[in-house]
Design a protein around this motif. Structure first.
Motif, PDB file in Angstrom:
ATOM      1  N   HIS A   6       5.049   5.902  11.974  1.00  0.00           N
ATOM      2  CA  HIS A   6       4.982   5.293  10.718  1.00  0.00           C
ATOM      3  C   HIS A   6       3.196   4.789  10.710  1.00  0.00           C
ATOM      4  N   VAL A   7       2.768   4.388  11.552  1.00  0.00           N
ATOM      5  CA  VAL A   7       1.615   3.634  11.688  1.00  0.00           C
ATOM      6  C   VAL A   7       0.514   4.764  11.341  1.00  0.00           C
ATOM      7  N   ALA A   8       0.855   5.886  11.961  1.00  0.00           N
ATOM      8  CA  ALA A   8      -0.215   6.963  12.063  1.00  0.00           C
ATOM      9  C   ALA A   8      -0.199   7.682  10.688  1.00  0.00           C
ATOM     10  N   GLN A   9       1.147   7.507   9.700  1.00  0.00           N
ATOM     11  CA  GLN A   9       0.979   7.765   8.436  1.00  0.00           C
ATOM     12  C   GLN A   9       0.161   7.206   7.632  1.00  0.00           C
ATOM     13  N   ASP A 101       8.438  -3.521   7.187  1.00  0.00           N
ATOM     14  CA  ASP A 101       7.275  -3.331   6.459  1.00  0.00           C
ATOM     15  C   ASP A 101       7.234  -4.523   5.280  1.00  0.00           C
ATOM     16  N   PHE A 102       6.265  -5.391   5.204  1.00  0.00           N
ATOM     17  CA  PHE A 102       5.929  -6.295   4.382  1.00  0.00           C
ATOM     18  C   PHE A 102       4.580  -6.343   3.630  1.00  0.00           C
ATOM     19  N   MET A 103       4.676  -6.664   2.509  1.00  0.00           N
ATOM     20  CA  MET A 103       3.373  -6.531   1.684  1.00  0.00           C
ATOM     21  C   MET A 103       3.292  -7.887   0.839  1.00  0.00           C
ATOM     22  N   VAL A 104       2.138  -8.526   1.171  1.00  0.00           N
ATOM     23  CA  VAL A 104       1.903  -9.874   0.537  1.00  0.00           C
ATOM     24  C   VAL A 104       0.549  -9.782  -0.317  1.00  0.00           C
ATOM     25  N   ASN A 105       0.448 -10.098  -1.426  1.00  0.00           N
ATOM     26  CA  ASN A 105      -0.698 -10.345  -2.397  1.00  0.00           C
ATOM     27  C   ASN A 105      -1.670 -11.351  -1.786  1.00  0.00           C
ATOM     28  N   GLY A 106      -2.851 -11.229  -2.390  1.00  0.00           N
ATOM     29  CA  GLY A 106      -3.715 -12.262  -2.109  1.00  0.00           C
ATOM     30  C   GLY A 106      -3.422 -13.652  -2.650  1.00  0.00           C
ATOM     31  N   ASP A 118      17.089   0.322  10.978  1.00  0.00           N
ATOM     32  CA  ASP A 118      17.012   1.164  12.090  1.00  0.00           C
ATOM     33  C   ASP A 118      15.533   1.506  12.812  1.00  0.00           C
ATOM     34  N   PRO A 119      15.199   2.115  13.714  1.00  0.00           N
ATOM     35  CA  PRO A 119      13.865   2.509  13.796  1.00  0.00           C
ATOM     36  C   PRO A 119      13.324   3.313  12.831  1.00  0.00           C
ATOM     37  N   VAL A 120      14.004   4.248  12.467  1.00  0.00           N
ATOM     38  CA  VAL A 120      13.659   5.333  11.629  1.00  0.00           C
ATOM     39  C   VAL A 120      13.393   4.996  10.065  1.00  0.00           C
ATOM     40  N   ASP A 121      13.862   3.610   9.702  1.00  0.00           N
ATOM     41  CA  ASP A 121      14.045   3.119   8.262  1.00  0.00           C
ATOM     42  C   ASP A 121      12.756   2.569   8.150  1.00  0.00           C
ATOM     43  N   ARG A 122      11.793   3.307   7.421  1.00  0.00           N
ATOM     44  CA  ARG A 122      10.587   2.764   7.149  1.00  0.00           C
ATOM     45  C   ARG A 122      10.439   3.283   5.521  1.00  0.00           C
ATOM     46  N   PRO A 123       9.939   2.514   4.737  1.00  0.00           N
ATOM     47  CA  PRO A 123       9.279   2.907   3.477  1.00  0.00           C
ATOM     48  C   PRO A 123       8.355   4.054   3.523  1.00  0.00           C
ATOM     49  N   SER A 124       8.458   5.153   2.500  1.00  0.00           N
ATOM     50  CA  SER A 124       7.543   6.145   2.472  1.00  0.00           C
ATOM     51  C   SER A 124       6.039   5.829   2.049  1.00  0.00           C
ATOM     52  N   ASP A 126       4.456   7.041  -0.099  1.00  0.00           N
ATOM     53  CA  ASP A 126       4.349   7.133  -1.580  1.00  0.00           C
ATOM     54  C   ASP A 126       4.911   5.674  -2.234  1.00  0.00           C
ATOM     55  N   GLN A 127       5.849   5.269  -1.449  1.00  0.00           N
ATOM     56  CA  GLN A 127       6.337   3.776  -1.912  1.00  0.00           C
ATOM     57  C   GLN A 127       5.344   2.760  -1.767  1.00  0.00           C
ATOM     58  N   LEU A 128       4.604   2.844  -0.553  1.00  0.00           N
ATOM     59  CA  LEU A 128       3.652   1.827  -0.125  1.00  0.00           C
ATOM     60  C   LEU A 128       2.531   1.851  -1.271  1.00  0.00           C
ATOM     61  N   LEU A 129       2.038   2.884  -1.457  1.00  0.00           N
ATOM     62  CA  LEU A 129       0.880   3.381  -2.226  1.00  0.00           C
ATOM     63  C   LEU A 129       1.356   2.773  -3.820  1.00  0.00           C
ATOM     64  N   GLN A 130       2.486   3.087  -4.301  1.00  0.00           N
ATOM     65  CA  GLN A 130       2.891   2.748  -5.482  1.00  0.00           C
ATOM     66  C   GLN A 130       2.864   1.405  -5.670  1.00  0.00           C
ATOM     67  N   ILE A 131       3.406   0.542  -4.766  1.00  0.00           N
ATOM     68  CA  ILE A 131       3.245  -0.907  -5.047  1.00  0.00           C
ATOM     69  C   ILE A 131       2.067  -1.499  -4.762  1.00  0.00           C
ATOM     70  N   THR A 132       0.816  -0.963  -4.075  1.00  0.00           N
ATOM     71  CA  THR A 132      -0.351  -1.149  -3.986  1.00  0.00           C
ATOM     72  C   THR A 132      -1.017  -1.094  -5.430  1.00  0.00           C
ATOM     73  N   HIS A 133      -0.667  -0.139  -6.268  1.00  0.00           N
ATOM     74  CA  HIS A 133      -1.038   0.225  -7.384  1.00  0.00           C
ATOM     75  C   HIS A 133      -0.627  -0.881  -8.627  1.00  0.00           C
ATOM     76  N   SER A 134       0.435  -1.460  -8.264  1.00  0.00           N
ATOM     77  CA  SER A 134       1.249  -2.509  -9.064  1.00  0.00           C
ATOM     78  C   SER A 134       0.405  -3.928  -8.983  1.00  0.00           C
ATOM     79  N   MET A 135      -0.223  -4.086  -7.938  1.00  0.00           N
ATOM     80  CA  MET A 135      -0.767  -5.339  -7.614  1.00  0.00           C
ATOM     81  C   MET A 135      -1.579  -5.739  -8.616  1.00  0.00           C
TER      82      MET A 135
END
Length: 135
Positions: A6-9, A101-106, A118-124, A126-135
């Motif tokens: 996940h970190v590599a992605q 995974d947690f995202m906190v704005n400024g 479970d260990p495999v359950d992580r947001p994609s 694309d999901q993470l980037l979508q949230i960054t664009h809505s900040m």
């Protein structure tokens, strides 16, 4: 290993996160030795915090579960990795501790809270980037 993947992605998309003015940090509960091994393996450029007492894990509601840590989905993940010839290393600490995974704005507003089931359950990515664009 799912955490490393996940970190590599995320690392592979670090320019997109930087363009959105997103700062990323990684928190681990490992010992100093295993934390250094992890950093060498991932080549993660992000700040890396060690939380051996699991204070951040508890604060974010991350659980420890043997049943979910060794779910069929996670076992399948490791079986596929082994068939692909990927190296899996031994026990590095509490294999039952789940991440997230947690995202906190400024402004300190929580934008994403994703405690892993479970260990495999992580947001994609694309999901993470979508949230960054809505900040």
């Amino acid at each position: 290993m799912p955490c490393r993947d996940h970190v590599a992605q995320v690392v592979a998309h670090q320019e997109q996160f930087a363009a959105a003015n997103v700062q990323i940090a990684t928190v681990s509960f490992g010992t100093g030795y295993w934390s250094n091994v992890w950093l060498q393996e991932t080549q993660s450029p992000f700040p890396f915090l060690v939380d051996q007492e699991l204070k951040a894990y508890r604060a974010f509601g991350l659980e420890s579960s043997a049943l979910r840590a060794w779910s069929p989905r996670n076992l399948l993940y490791y079986a596929r990795a082994k068939l692909q010839g990927r190296k899996t290393l031994g026990n590095r600490g509490d294999t039952h501790q789940l991440g997230g995974d947690f995202m906190v704005n400024g402004n300190g507003r929580l934008l994403l809270a994703h405690p892993s089931r479970d260990p495999v359950d992580r947001p994609s990515i694309d999901q993470l980037l979508q949230i960054t664009h809505s900040m």
